[in-house]
Design a protein around this motif. Structure first.
Motif, mmCIF file in Angstrom:
data_model
loop_
_atom_site.group_PDB
_atom_site.id
_atom_site.type_symbol
_atom_site.label_atom_id
_atom_site.label_comp_id
_atom_site.label_asym_id
_atom_site.label_seq_id
_atom_site.Cartn_x
_atom_site.Cartn_y
_atom_site.Cartn_z
ATOM 1 N N ILE A 65 37.191 -10.498 -44.860
ATOM 2 C CA ILE A 65 37.511 -10.281 -43.605
ATOM 3 C C ILE A 65 37.191 -11.280 -42.606
ATOM 4 O O ILE A 65 35.846 -11.798 -42.565
ATOM 5 C CB ILE A 65 36.575 -8.802 -43.290
ATOM 6 C CG1 ILE A 65 36.931 -7.763 -44.347
ATOM 7 C CG2 ILE A 65 36.844 -8.569 -41.824
ATOM 8 C CD1 ILE A 65 36.019 -6.344 -44.283
ATOM 9 N N GLU A 66 38.148 -11.553 -41.779
ATOM 10 C CA GLU A 66 38.030 -12.768 -41.007
ATOM 11 C C GLU A 66 37.131 -12.380 -39.880
ATOM 12 O O GLU A 66 37.202 -11.135 -39.136
ATOM 13 C CB GLU A 66 39.380 -13.200 -40.406
ATOM 14 C CG GLU A 66 40.135 -13.833 -41.411
ATOM 15 C CD GLU A 66 41.340 -14.598 -40.834
ATOM 16 O OE1 GLU A 66 41.313 -14.842 -39.665
ATOM 17 O OE2 GLU A 66 42.481 -14.359 -41.445
ATOM 18 N N VAL A 67 36.193 -13.116 -39.375
ATOM 19 C CA VAL A 67 35.413 -13.249 -37.922
ATOM 20 C C VAL A 67 36.653 -13.339 -36.867
ATOM 21 O O VAL A 67 37.123 -14.378 -36.999
ATOM 22 C CB VAL A 67 34.478 -13.925 -38.187
ATOM 23 C CG1 VAL A 67 33.642 -14.020 -36.965
ATOM 24 C CG2 VAL A 67 33.453 -13.665 -39.241
ATOM 25 N N ILE A 68 36.447 -12.509 -35.865
ATOM 26 C CA ILE A 68 37.342 -12.546 -34.701
ATOM 27 C C ILE A 68 37.236 -14.153 -34.181
ATOM 28 O O ILE A 68 36.061 -14.401 -34.006
ATOM 29 C CB ILE A 68 37.004 -11.671 -33.687
ATOM 30 C CG1 ILE A 68 37.354 -10.247 -34.246
ATOM 31 C CG2 ILE A 68 38.003 -11.798 -32.606
ATOM 32 C CD1 ILE A 68 36.659 -9.250 -33.585
ATOM 33 N N GLU A 69 38.225 -14.943 -34.041
ATOM 34 C CA GLU A 69 38.118 -16.418 -33.702
ATOM 35 C C GLU A 69 37.590 -16.418 -32.227
ATOM 36 O O GLU A 69 36.784 -17.275 -31.852
ATOM 37 C CB GLU A 69 39.299 -17.020 -33.820
ATOM 38 C CG GLU A 69 39.789 -17.341 -35.351
ATOM 39 C CD GLU A 69 41.311 -17.964 -35.567
ATOM 40 O OE1 GLU A 69 41.474 -18.855 -34.500
ATOM 41 O OE2 GLU A 69 41.432 -18.004 -36.790
ATOM 42 N N ASP A 70 38.139 -15.427 -31.451
ATOM 43 C CA ASP A 70 37.597 -15.703 -30.047
ATOM 44 C C ASP A 70 36.485 -14.796 -29.655
ATOM 45 O O ASP A 70 36.095 -14.431 -28.744
ATOM 46 C CB ASP A 70 38.821 -15.184 -29.072
ATOM 47 C CG ASP A 70 39.285 -13.638 -29.356
ATOM 48 O OD1 ASP A 70 39.886 -13.337 -28.524
ATOM 49 O OD2 ASP A 70 38.732 -13.116 -30.110
ATOM 50 N N TYR A 71 35.685 -14.600 -30.432
ATOM 51 C CA TYR A 71 34.434 -13.828 -30.413
ATOM 52 C C TYR A 71 33.298 -14.572 -29.634
ATOM 53 O O TYR A 71 33.093 -15.907 -29.684
ATOM 54 C CB TYR A 71 33.561 -13.626 -31.978
ATOM 55 C CG TYR A 71 32.448 -13.001 -31.758
ATOM 56 C CD1 TYR A 71 32.498 -11.749 -31.545
ATOM 57 C CD2 TYR A 71 30.977 -13.807 -32.039
ATOM 58 C CE1 TYR A 71 31.070 -11.160 -31.446
ATOM 59 C CE2 TYR A 71 29.901 -13.226 -32.134
ATOM 60 C CZ TYR A 71 29.932 -11.842 -31.659
ATOM 61 O OH TYR A 71 28.532 -11.195 -31.812
ATOM 62 N N ASP A 72 32.891 -13.711 -28.349
ATOM 63 C CA ASP A 72 32.077 -14.223 -27.756
ATOM 64 C C ASP A 72 30.613 -14.172 -27.896
ATOM 65 O O ASP A 72 30.141 -13.074 -27.478
ATOM 66 C CB ASP A 72 32.392 -13.950 -26.250
ATOM 67 C CG ASP A 72 31.645 -14.391 -25.053
ATOM 68 O OD1 ASP A 72 30.871 -15.460 -25.341
ATOM 69 O OD2 ASP A 72 31.912 -14.087 -23.818
ATOM 70 N N ILE A 73 29.889 -14.846 -28.461
ATOM 71 C CA ILE A 73 28.608 -14.795 -28.908
ATOM 72 C C ILE A 73 27.667 -14.257 -27.591
ATOM 73 O O ILE A 73 26.401 -13.757 -27.806
ATOM 74 C CB ILE A 73 27.951 -15.874 -29.675
ATOM 75 C CG1 ILE A 73 26.682 -15.103 -30.551
ATOM 76 C CG2 ILE A 73 27.713 -16.922 -29.032
ATOM 77 C CD1 ILE A 73 26.258 -16.089 -31.659
ATOM 78 N N GLU A 74 27.994 -14.864 -26.382
ATOM 79 C CA GLU A 74 27.076 -14.895 -25.175
ATOM 80 C C GLU A 74 26.694 -13.327 -25.068
ATOM 81 O O GLU A 74 25.927 -12.701 -24.714
ATOM 82 C CB GLU A 74 27.700 -15.598 -24.229
ATOM 83 C CG GLU A 74 26.579 -16.647 -23.800
ATOM 84 C CD GLU A 74 27.304 -17.225 -22.510
ATOM 85 O OE1 GLU A 74 27.383 -16.597 -21.321
ATOM 86 O OE2 GLU A 74 27.712 -18.493 -22.657
#
Length: 121
Positions: A65-74
């Motif tokens: 399952i791909e991790v969302i590329e534009d994931y904003d960890i902040e």
């Protein structure tokens, strides 16, 4: 929230799982499916299965399952002052706790300033 699922005894005993292992498996499958369908974040998925974010990311990879590329960890890591105080208070109860040196504390503050990180109010 507690969720109850009724299974016929013959099916439960036939799958050769304990209640605990079956519960953990169902939570994992639920978290993976909800994340895959963009209904929850990585942090929320990790909380469901009792892992940290990075362990959950490993679980996502293992299940292709791909991790969302534009994931904003902040957005996920900002804690309120009360949450931070609770973490610090709990960590002080751990045997062998030694307070952080002032030099290290200043180093962390400098890192946060340099990277535009802040503690939410």
């Amino acid at each position: 929230m507690q969720l109850t699922i009724n299974l016929p005894d013959n099916i439960f005993f036939g799958i050769n799982q304990t209640e605990q292992s079956l519960s953990e498996m169902l939570k994992e499958k639920l978290a993976l499916e909800l994340y895959k369908s963009s209904q929850i974040s990585i942090t929320q998925g990790a909380k469901i299965v009792g892992l940290d974010m990075y362990e959950f990311m490993t679980l996502l990879k293992k299940n292709k399952i791909e991790v969302i590329e534009d994931y904003d960890i902040e957005d996920e890591v900002l804690l309120s002052k009360e949450e931070i105080a609770k973490v610090v208070e709990n960590s002080q109860r751990i045997e062998g706790y030694e307070p952080v040196s002032k030099a290290y504390e200043l180093e962390v503050e400098a890192f946060m300033r340099e990277n535009g990180l802040e503690i939410s109010a």
